[in-house]
Design a protein around this motif. Structure first.
Motif, PDB file in Angstrom:
ATOM      1  N   TYR A 376     -26.491  -1.923  70.391  1.00  0.00           N
ATOM      2  CA  TYR A 376     -25.549  -2.262  71.455  1.00  0.00           C
ATOM      3  C   TYR A 376     -24.115  -2.033  70.998  1.00  0.00           C
ATOM      4  CZ  TYR A 376     -22.397  -5.013  74.293  1.00  0.00           C
ATOM      5  OH  TYR A 376     -21.326  -5.405  75.042  1.00  0.00           O
ATOM      6  N   SER A 377     -23.814  -2.410  69.746  1.00  0.00           N
ATOM      7  CA  SER A 377     -22.452  -2.339  69.257  1.00  0.00           C
ATOM      8  C   SER A 377     -21.929  -0.910  69.205  1.00  0.00           C
ATOM      9  CB  SER A 377     -22.352  -2.977  67.867  1.00  0.00           C
ATOM     10  OG  SER A 377     -21.010  -3.116  67.466  1.00  0.00           O
ATOM     11  N   ARG A 378     -22.802   0.041  68.907  1.00  0.00           N
ATOM     12  CA  ARG A 378     -22.363   1.435  68.884  1.00  0.00           C
ATOM     13  C   ARG A 378     -21.864   1.878  70.252  1.00  0.00           C
ATOM     14  NH1 ARG A 378     -26.630   2.030  65.017  1.00  0.00           N
ATOM     15  NH2 ARG A 378     -28.180   2.347  66.666  1.00  0.00           N
ATOM     16  N   GLU A 403     -17.540  -9.283  77.934  1.00  0.00           N
ATOM     17  CA  GLU A 403     -18.903  -8.763  78.067  1.00  0.00           C
ATOM     18  C   GLU A 403     -19.591  -8.688  76.706  1.00  0.00           C
ATOM     19  OE1 GLU A 403     -20.885  -4.419  78.938  1.00  0.00           O
ATOM     20  OE2 GLU A 403     -19.157  -4.997  80.181  1.00  0.00           O
ATOM     21  N   ASP A 404     -18.864  -8.230  75.712  1.00  0.00           N
ATOM     22  CA  ASP A 404     -19.425  -8.101  74.363  1.00  0.00           C
ATOM     23  C   ASP A 404     -19.821  -9.453  73.799  1.00  0.00           C
ATOM     24  OD1 ASP A 404     -19.924  -6.868  71.716  1.00  0.00           O
ATOM     25  OD2 ASP A 404     -18.103  -7.945  71.152  1.00  0.00           O
ATOM     26  N   THR A 408     -23.622 -10.683  72.826  1.00  0.00           N
ATOM     27  CA  THR A 408     -23.982 -11.139  71.486  1.00  0.00           C
ATOM     28  C   THR A 408     -24.598 -12.529  71.517  1.00  0.00           C
ATOM     29  OG1 THR A 408     -22.191  -9.830  70.517  1.00  0.00           O
ATOM     30  CG2 THR A 408     -23.107 -11.580  69.162  1.00  0.00           C
ATOM     31  N   LYS A 409     -23.997 -13.432  72.286  1.00  0.00           N
ATOM     32  CA  LYS A 409     -24.552 -14.789  72.383  1.00  0.00           C
ATOM     33  C   LYS A 409     -25.961 -14.775  72.965  1.00  0.00           C
ATOM     34  CE  LYS A 409     -20.255 -17.455  72.721  1.00  0.00           C
ATOM     35  NZ  LYS A 409     -19.427 -18.354  73.565  1.00  0.00           N
ATOM     36  N   PHE A 444     -16.817 -13.480  62.398  1.00  0.00           N
ATOM     37  CA  PHE A 444     -17.753 -12.405  62.760  1.00  0.00           C
ATOM     38  C   PHE A 444     -17.431 -11.798  64.117  1.00  0.00           C
ATOM     39  CE2 PHE A 444     -21.755 -11.172  64.913  1.00  0.00           C
ATOM     40  CZ  PHE A 444     -22.125 -10.112  64.107  1.00  0.00           C
ATOM     41  N   ASP A 445     -17.203 -12.653  65.098  1.00  0.00           N
ATOM     42  CA  ASP A 445     -16.869 -12.168  66.435  1.00  0.00           C
ATOM     43  C   ASP A 445     -15.924 -13.167  67.106  1.00  0.00           C
ATOM     44  OD1 ASP A 445     -18.482 -14.283  67.191  1.00  0.00           O
ATOM     45  OD2 ASP A 445     -20.081 -13.049  68.044  1.00  0.00           O
TER      46      ASP A 445
END
Length: 472
Positions: A376-378, A403-404, A408-409, A444-445
């Motif tokens: 997803y991160s790419r 959205e990101d 992630t959550k 981390f985020d």
């Protein structure tokens, strides 16, 4: 009659200084040039000066035993070698030398170290980590703080500090100075509101929340002619006393000042041990260097996160735990155990630095949905780069960030070790070889909380600067 703002600052400064002022020595600053490239570096003394305000630190805690940072300053008796003072720190030069540019050219950076005025000639030593990850002396210079070349008188303050939070004498508290850059004279009330809002948020996040009474907070801004700071990638260039700008080392979101002399010449008019610079911009960005300063875009939707995350770097030397975002640093390929308290190379799981928080049932390394996250991160990073390349409105970037974080959550919600402390591979800008203590953390985020390991790292630095209140 003094203006009311100056009267309020004077009263707050008197309270912060407290009864200990008479015993506090003057503040000495040694300015020097640090130059070199990826392979070598050199130092040269520029000047020694006495700052306008007394030493803000606790004289009963002169030595730093936290073992953080790429460098250490030691002040020793010039005759006997007796250690008088030490502090760990990192530098802008230290970050720059890991960039591709440092393989091609040499550059010079202005740096400073500060310490309480000694009663004798001293030797100031700058140490750096060697190939064993141990500190060794890189430069040494003898300093007589009563010598004729010492600058003993400063000009008038360029701005009046604003007391945001005064919890007690500076010698017993952590003194945080919030500087503003890119605020015009007409925006001074906005700067004060930004400083109050963001510092209040800092003290809503553990462990700062529980230790709020260990802090004094001051704010100060020198007005600029134009609103906002320089952002070269978009052709925006604004003059300011601090010289803070975006696009540092080629990273569009990295915000620093490279003018350390200007930074210190302004900051010396307020009590401080730590500095966070608020830039009057909406564009996402910030930065933080341990023991130097941190920055955050005050008008961005994610300003709360930026303020706390970057302060984590500056205040406690916390490492970035993310690894999928593009950065300006080059990987050395080496997997030396990091000095940062929240990342590890996991060479010996039995001696993991945060082993006390790992349950016997938690495997090391610790499984997490790494492949799904990276897939997803790419795609997310491609969308992020496209938005910046097209110079799209910041609202679209903010929406992508929301959205990101939600994605992630959701991905982590049902993971088996979601709430565990372990060793999760992927940290320190590397997908493999480095591990972080928790699946999710502010480092981390764009989360809301520090993990327990990061909280411990922060608390250790608070303890170094804030004298515990005795219980009766």
């Amino acid at each position: 009659m003094l203006p009311i703002r100056i009267q309020l600052f004077a009263a707050a400064l008197f309270l912060a200084a407290g009864a200990a002022t008479a015993q506090q020595p003057a503040t000495i600053r040694v300015d020097y040039t640090h130059s070199g490239n990826a392979l070598s570096d050199q130092y040269a003394l520029e000047r020694v000066l006495i700052e306008p305000l007394p030493w803000p630190g606790d004289m009963s805690q002169p030595f730093d035993n936290t073992n953080r940072g790429q460098n250490r300053v030691e002040v020793v008796d010039a005759k006997t070698g007796e250690m008088l003072y030490s502090r760990d720190f990192s530098t802008v030069f230290g970050e720059w030398r890991t960039t591709e540019e440092a393989n091609k050219i040499s550059r010079g950076f202005h740096e400073s170290v500060r310490f309480p005025k000694p009663d004798r000639p001293v030797r100031v030593r700058i140490l750096k980590r060697d190939e064993r990850n141990e500190f060794s002396v890189a430069w040494s210079v003898e300093v007589d703080t009563d010598g004729p070349d010492v600058v003993k008188k400063q000009g008038p303050a360029p701005a009046t500090p604003i007391p945001i939070r005064v919890s007690g004498p500076s010698a017993q508290k952590v003194d945080l100075l919030i500087l503003g850059d890119g605020y015009t004279q007409a925006e001074m009330s906005k700067f004060e509101a930004d400083a109050r809002r963001l510092s209040q948020h800092l003290f809503e996040v553990s462990p700062f929340r529980e230790r709020a009474n260990d802090f004094n907070v001051w704010a100060m801004a020198v007005p600029t002619q134009e609103s906002g700071i320089t952002r070269p990638s978009t052709g925006v260039h604004h003059a300011s006393m601090l010289g803070t700008r975006y696009d540092i080392f080629g990273s569009e979101r990295y915000v620093l000042t490279l003018d350390n002399r200007a930074l210190r010449d302004i900051s010396q008019y307020a009590p401080y041990e730590f500095i966070e610079i608020l830039v009057n911009n909406e564009t996402y960005g910030g930065g933080g260097i341990f023991g130097q300063f941190s920055t955050a875009a005050a008008s961005n939707e994610w300003a709360n996160y930026l303020f706390v995350h970057e302060f984590g770097h500056h205040f406690a030397g916390l490492a970035d735990e993310y690894y999928t975002s593009p950065v300006s640093y080059q990987s050395s390929g080496a997997r030396m155990e990091p000095w940062e308290p929240n990342v590890t190379a996991l060479r010996d799981p039995a001696r993991l630095k945060w082993k006390q928080y790992v349950k016997p049932s938690t495997p090391l390394p610790t499984p997490w949905p790494k492949a799904e996250y990276e897939e997803y991160s790419r795609a997310y990073q491609k969308r992020r780069a496209a938005l910046r390349a097209a110079n799209r409105p910041e609202s679209e970037m903010n929406a992508l960030f929301r959205e990101d974080l939600a994605r992630t959550k959701a991905l982590f919600a049902n993971a088996k070790y979601r709430d565990a402390i372990g060793a999760f591979e992927g940290a320190n800008y590397e997908a493999s070889g480095f591990y972080r203590p928790a699946m999710q953390c502010i480092m981390f985020d764009r989360s809301e909380q520090f993990c327990q390991v990061c909280q411990d790292g922060i608390s250790e630095i608070i303890d170094l600067y804030a004298r515990p209140v005795s219980k009766k």
